[in-house]
Each structure stands twice: as C-alpha cells, then as structure tokens.
Scaffold this motif. Sequence first.
Motif, PDB file in Angstrom:
ATOM      1  N   ALA A 174      28.448 -13.018 -32.145  1.00 31.54           N
ATOM      2  CA  ALA A 174      28.943 -12.349 -30.934  1.00 31.54           C
ATOM      3  C   ALA A 174      29.467 -10.939 -31.194  1.00 31.54           C
ATOM      4  CB  ALA A 174      30.037 -13.199 -30.288  1.00 31.54           C
ATOM      5  N   ARG A 183      27.168  -7.971 -30.344  1.00 30.36           N
ATOM      6  CA  ARG A 183      26.756  -7.658 -28.966  1.00 30.36           C
ATOM      7  C   ARG A 183      27.158  -6.224 -28.613  1.00 30.36           C
ATOM      8  NH1 ARG A 183      25.166 -10.049 -24.237  1.00 30.36           N
ATOM      9  NH2 ARG A 183      25.907  -9.079 -22.322  1.00 30.36           N
ATOM     10  N   GLY A 197      26.737 -17.487 -30.921  1.00 28.94           N
ATOM     11  CA  GLY A 197      28.199 -17.464 -30.912  1.00 28.94           C
ATOM     12  C   GLY A 197      28.761 -16.891 -32.200  1.00 28.94           C
ATOM     13  N   ALA A 198      28.116 -17.215 -33.318  1.00 29.11           N
ATOM     14  CA  ALA A 198      28.586 -16.707 -34.609  1.00 29.11           C
ATOM     15  C   ALA A 198      28.272 -15.219 -34.776  1.00 29.11           C
ATOM     16  CB  ALA A 198      27.931 -17.504 -35.741  1.00 29.11           C
ATOM     17  N   ALA A 221      21.553 -13.656 -25.671  1.00 28.79           N
ATOM     18  CA  ALA A 221      23.017 -13.646 -25.658  1.00 28.79           C
ATOM     19  C   ALA A 221      23.598 -12.293 -26.060  1.00 28.79           C
ATOM     20  CB  ALA A 221      23.551 -14.736 -26.578  1.00 28.79           C
ATOM     21  N   ARG A 243      21.808 -20.954 -29.576  1.00 33.81           N
ATOM     22  CA  ARG A 243      23.045 -20.655 -28.850  1.00 33.81           C
ATOM     23  C   ARG A 243      24.260 -20.728 -29.778  1.00 33.81           C
ATOM     24  NH1 ARG A 243      19.989 -23.395 -24.855  1.00 33.81           N
ATOM     25  NH2 ARG A 243      20.765 -25.451 -25.502  1.00 33.81           N
ATOM     26  N   ALA A 244      24.240 -21.705 -30.684  1.00 37.54           N
ATOM     27  CA  ALA A 244      25.332 -21.801 -31.655  1.00 37.54           C
ATOM     28  C   ALA A 244      25.352 -20.581 -32.571  1.00 37.54           C
ATOM     29  CB  ALA A 244      25.187 -23.084 -32.475  1.00 37.54           C
TER      30      ALA A 244
END
Length: 209
Positions: free
Chosen positions: A18, A21, A15-16, A45, A11-12
């Motif tokens: 993102a 996406r 985020g890096a 994600a 999950r971390a």
Amino acid sequence: MDFKNRSDAGRALAGALAAWRGQPGLLVLGLPRGGVPVASEVASALNAPLDVLVVRKLGHPGQEEFAMGAIASGGVRYLDESTLAWPVPAAEVEAVVRREQAELARRERLYRGERPLLALEDRVLLLVDDGLATGATMRAAVMAVRAGRPQRIVVAVPVASREALQSVGSVADEVVCVFTPEHFRAVGQWYEDFGQTSDEEVCRLLAKS
C-alpha cells in the motif's frame, strides 16, 4: 495461511504494498501465467499500469518441475548449477533452452502482439508472481528488467520459501512477501484453488487494465 485463489492472494499482497500507491512512474509487471491474476489485483489497488514480463523456467531433464534456471524476454538466461544433483550435459541444457525459448516467443506474440514493453528507465517496478519456490524464474526476471535502468526493482509475492527469498533478495532492490512458511514444499500448497491460469485469462486481464 492459505489463500483462496490468486485474486485473493493479490489483494493480500496489495495490502502489503500500500505504501507504493501514488508513486510516480510505478509499473506492475506480472510473470505469466500465474502471476498475472495476482499482479492485476495489485495494479488495480495501487492505481498503477499493468504489463507482463515473459519468463520461462528451465526444467531439469527428466525432472521438469525442478528448476535448473530460467530464461526471460530480451535474451536473458540464468542457470544455477548449484541446484543440480549431477552435471547436465551442455547439449541437454541447450535442448531445454530451445524448447522453452519457443514457448516464450509464442507467449510474447499472444500477450503483447506488436506492443512493446513499456519504458522502464527511472521507474519503480513491482515484479509480481504467485509465489517463489526456487526463485530461478524471478532472478531471470530481475536480470531482464535491470537492463532497462529502472529506479528500483521490487519483487512482490504472496508466498515464498526462505531460500528463494534469500536468492532473489541478492539481485532485487527490495523483496515483499506476505507469507514465508517454515515448511515449504510447493507454491500450490498455500492456495485452496491453484488451477492453471489460461492464456485467455492473461489476455483478458491485460485488456482490462
């Protein structure tokens, strides 16, 4: 920084990543076994498909945890003789390769069955593992997918040594790492729970995706 487990690290890392996406043709490839739980979180994600790329470390004879190279799907072999404290006879290297090739083939059959690797040409690939110590297995992974003529190869990991990032950065198009500690001994030291990922969990995560 410590990660609770591989899912937390994934999950971390997501985020890096993102910014990727919605990227057309994005494909997340996890390196089994430990990289798959991380890659599963990233793929979820980023709303991207998940697949595996089987890579096996070539452990130094008599010091198996120390990588002298790696092999990957497609017959790729990477051997870094500069990491060896003394020359390893060719016969011993070949013995290690044969053993790891057998395990690589076993995992290919178990994880993929008759399903071929998804097409790589002109795609953006995110190669994900749970961390990089020497970078040997990830270098072999990059070499393996490069033959598929992807548009871009991005290596993505939660934690890595500075030396590994430099090594992998010389062959990948981009490297994303959440945490690069100054004093690095092993990937597992940065996880609260670094228990071994099972074949069953890998298969479950692939089926779920």
